[in-house]
Scaffold this active site. Structure first.
Site, PDB file in Angstrom:
ATOM      1  N   LEU A  44       0.857  -1.182   0.000  1.00 36.39           N
ATOM      2  CA  LEU A  44       0.000   0.000   0.000  1.00 36.39           C
ATOM      3  C   LEU A  44       0.894   1.233   0.000  1.00 36.39           C
ATOM      4  CD1 LEU A  44      -2.915  -0.654   2.549  1.00 36.39           C
ATOM      5  CD2 LEU A  44      -3.144  -0.304   0.086  1.00 36.39           C
ATOM      6  N   ASP A  45       0.565   2.224  -0.823  1.00 32.79           N
ATOM      7  CA  ASP A  45       1.318   3.479  -0.833  1.00 32.79           C
ATOM      8  C   ASP A  45       1.233   4.148   0.533  1.00 32.79           C
ATOM      9  OD1 ASP A  45       1.963   3.178  -3.498  1.00 32.79           O
ATOM     10  OD2 ASP A  45       0.225   4.318  -4.208  1.00 32.79           O
TER      11      ASP A  45
END
Length: 306
Positions: A44-45
């Site tokens: 996930l960013d």
């Protein structure tokens, strides 16, 4: 109890906070779990929040079967401005005029979503982790190189509009996306803005589901307690695969790597989770040519019970 038996083993469902990388979450979990054997299924960013699945101990091997599962996200797309990264963390272009975004109404948005739904060819964002000649695309982009990525087939099973708000000159859309692994929600934001002629980028992203696992069952990093919050390898396998429970003699034979007859096994080409009668995960198997063959064994002492 042996040292091997005392090792933490299972999956953790974490609700990742913003401003943390997936590596940050893994590093903190290693400290809590007292082991370096921790991995994650699907990055996930830092901007994004939501479900991050970690494997601890022998269960890290199950992550191979988690990472490719379909996913669900809720997100906010801002129409009226594009970004070099297709999200709010990039360099923002000059915004569209209020007159240009005034033309955008709900029917127009829904029409533009239709070609972005179903089986589509999607060009990933240039700051993705895809490798180009052995180097990550985002590293090349940040070094000032021109990055051109080929379109890839993905499936967007649902692209739903939940709310639409105006904040001149922008239009913000709250959306829900169900998609195959490898789909970039940032790219959907970019392509929707392009289709509407005003540019677009992602301003928030939350992953709510990976395969059968939901963020509603996740814990925060501050709440995390290992081993209390571990989903056992047996329970994880039952969520991911068809299952069969074997009696003592067949369980022992399979545990020793021997092939057994497929009596009572489900008729499927998928991996099958084989369990003992007392709830241990023996391993993952497949049925081929009338024989049960082991794909992955969980040795005695590392199996994990319910």
């Amino acid at each position: 109890m042996t040292a091997q038996q005392a090792q933490p083993n299972g999956l953790l469902l974490i609700d990742k906070p913003p401003a943390h990388t997936s590596h940050d979450v893994v590093a903190r979990t290693r400290k809590r779990a007292g082991t370096r054997k921790v991995g994650h299924a699907g990055t996930l960013d830092p901007m994004a929040t939501g479900l991050l699945i970690l494997g601890v101990g022998p269960s890290t091997r199950l992550l191979t079967y988690v990472v490719g599962r379909d996913k669900e996200y809720v997100a906010t797309i801002r129409l009226g401005q594009s970004s070099t990264t297709d999200d709010a963390e990039g360099e923002l272009a000059s915004p569209a005029t209020e007159a240009e975004t005034a033309e955008i109404d709900e029917p127009a948005v829904r029409r533009a979503m239709v070609p972005l739904t179903g089986d589509i060819a999607q060009i990933p964002s240039t700051v993705s982790a895809i490798k180009v000649d052995g180097k990550r695309a985002y590293a090349r982009a940040r070094a000032g190189e021109d990055v051109e990525l080929a379109a890839r087939p993905v499936t967007v099973a649902a692209f739903d509009l939940h709310a639409m708000r105006r904040s001149a000159p922008f239009v913000d859309l709250d959306v829900r996306v169900e998609c195959s692994s490898g789909t970039y929600i940032r790219a959907l934001a970019r392509d929707l803005g392009t289709a509407l002629g005003v540019g677009g980028h992602l301003t928030s992203l939350r992953r709510t589901r990976i395969g059968p696992f939901s963020v509603t069952d996740a814990v925060t990093l501050d709440e995390l307690a290992v081993p209390d919050d571990l989903l056992t390898s047996a329970d994880a396998a039952e969520s991911l695969f068809p299952c069969v429970t074997l009696d003592g003699s067949r369980a022992r034979a399979l545990g020793y790597g021997q092939r057994i007859a497929p009596d009572g096994f489900p008729d499927t080409t998928e991996p099958i989770a084989a369990l003992t009668e007392d709830g241990h995960l023996i391993g993952l198997v497949e049925v081929r040519k009338g024989v049960v063959r082991s794909l992955m064994n969980f040795p005695q002492g590392t199996q994990g019970t319910r």
